[in-house]
Motif scaffolding. Structure first.
Motif, PDB file in Angstrom:
ATOM      1  N   LEU A   1       0.823  -1.211   0.000  1.00 49.72           N
ATOM      2  CA  LEU A   1       0.000   0.000   0.000  1.00 49.72           C
ATOM      3  C   LEU A   1       0.849   1.249   0.000  1.00 49.72           C
ATOM      4  O   LEU A   1       1.935   1.280   0.572  1.00 49.72           O
ATOM      5  N   PHE A   2       0.317   2.264  -0.644  1.00 45.67           N
ATOM      6  CA  PHE A   2       1.021   3.518  -0.839  1.00 45.67           C
ATOM      7  C   PHE A   2       0.088   4.695  -0.538  1.00 45.67           C
ATOM      8  O   PHE A   2      -1.124   4.594  -0.680  1.00 45.67           O
TER       9      PHE A   2
ATOM     10  N   LEU B   1       4.464   8.087   0.795  1.00 47.26           N
ATOM     11  CA  LEU B   1       5.145   7.010   1.504  1.00 47.26           C
ATOM     12  C   LEU B   1       4.511   5.673   1.153  1.00 47.26           C
ATOM     13  O   LEU B   1       3.418   5.601   0.602  1.00 47.26           O
ATOM     14  N   ARG B   2       5.231   4.609   1.454  1.00 48.65           N
ATOM     15  CA  ARG B   2       4.769   3.248   1.192  1.00 48.65           C
ATOM     16  C   ARG B   2       4.978   2.419   2.448  1.00 48.65           C
ATOM     17  O   ARG B   2       5.931   2.643   3.194  1.00 48.65           O
ATOM     18  N   HIS B   3       4.101   1.482   2.669  1.00 48.97           N
ATOM     19  CA  HIS B   3       4.094   0.830   3.970  1.00 48.97           C
ATOM     20  C   HIS B   3       5.320  -0.046   4.182  1.00 48.97           C
ATOM     21  O   HIS B   3       5.772  -0.209   5.302  1.00 48.97           O
ATOM     22  N   ILE B   4       5.900  -0.579   3.107  1.00 49.22           N
ATOM     23  CA  ILE B   4       7.038  -1.478   3.295  1.00 49.22           C
ATOM     24  C   ILE B   4       8.264  -0.730   3.802  1.00 49.22           C
ATOM     25  O   ILE B   4       9.164  -1.328   4.375  1.00 49.22           O
TER      26      ILE B   4
ATOM     27  N   GLY C   1      -0.261  -1.446  -4.389  1.00 47.65           N
ATOM     28  CA  GLY C   1       0.867  -1.620  -5.290  1.00 47.65           C
ATOM     29  C   GLY C   1       0.733  -2.937  -6.011  1.00 47.65           C
ATOM     30  O   GLY C   1      -0.361  -3.404  -6.294  1.00 47.65           O
ATOM     31  N   GLY C   2       1.815  -3.544  -6.285  1.00 51.61           N
ATOM     32  CA  GLY C   2       1.762  -4.833  -6.945  1.00 51.61           C
ATOM     33  C   GLY C   2       1.992  -4.725  -8.436  1.00 51.61           C
ATOM     34  O   GLY C   2       1.951  -3.654  -9.017  1.00 51.61           O
TER      35      GLY C   2
END
Lengths: 107, 115
Positions: A33-34, A48-51, A90-91
């Motif tokens: 997710l972003f 930002l992105r969760h990773i 994402g993905g």
């Protein structure tokens, strides 16, 4: 398909108040997710992105698998935070964005 | 250039005319997206290209809309017989196929006004 929902089209807060922009997702597996942001007269860009588990411009977002949420938070809003915010999965496939939330920080 | 480039940045056209919008993605990015951004409507997915695979056209609103991507790089979005409801900002974006996070990088958009 990976889907996200942003329930609020507009969020108005006073400067210095806490901010929480809501995002819920509805798919199984390990979500990516972003949060993207679009400031006035600028291009849409990654916030930002969760990773990464990072804090950008004071914003953080935690993935909550129990609540299937990825809410964006900031403890003290600033006027320059006023912008459109989009949550997105994402993905390696097509990406369908949420409807977006307009954050308005009132001086 | 380093970013996604779109042209024209602004286009005013008469109802019924055809328009072409161009997108140059970031070099090496295999995924390319077109979105439409209207006031109060958020980001509407239009079409997605990934490498040599058949494009995902599921978001195109009507058969007046089409897009192609030549040589896995430049893309053109064509709108035939434009209508006033086509007025919007058309955003192109690209993304690397591999790598972490799969961040999407956006162009500045083409602002289309149909009069």
């Amino acid at each position: 398909a990976q889907r996200v929902t942003q329930p609020e089209k507009l969020l108005s807060v006073f400067k210095g108040a806490p901010v929480e922009l809501k995002c819920n997702y509805s798919y199984s597996g390990s979500p990516e997710l972003f949060w993207y942001v679009q400031y006035s007269r600028q291009r849409l860009q990654l916030l930002l992105r969760h990773i990464s588990r990072e804090s950008i411009k004071g914003f953080t977002a935690d993935l909550n698998k129990g609540e299937t949420s990825f809410h964006l938070k900031k403890p003290f809003a600033q006027e320059e935070d006023s912008a459109m915010y989009y949550c997105a999965p994402g993905g390696y496939q097509k990406v369908t964005f949420g409807i977006g939330t307009k954050l308005q920080v009132i001086p | 250039g380093a970013g996604v480039s779109q042209s024209p940045s602004n286009k005013v056209t008469e109802k019924g005319k055809d328009v072409e919008l161009r997108c140059d993605p970031i070099s090496g990015h295999t995924a390319l997206y077109w979105y439409r951004q209207s006031l109060g409507q958020g980001l509407e997915f239009l079409i997605y290209f990934q490498g040599n695979s058949a494009p995902d056209k599921s978001g195109l609103p009507s058969d007046r809309f089409s897009a192609e991507r030549t040589g896995g790089s430049v893309s053109t979005l064509t709108i035939q017989r434009t209508q006033q409801e086509d007025s919007a900002v058309y955003l192109c974006a690209s993304s690397p196929r591999q790598g972490t996070g799969n961040t999407i990088y956006f162009g500045e958009g083409s602002w289309l006004t149909v009069v």
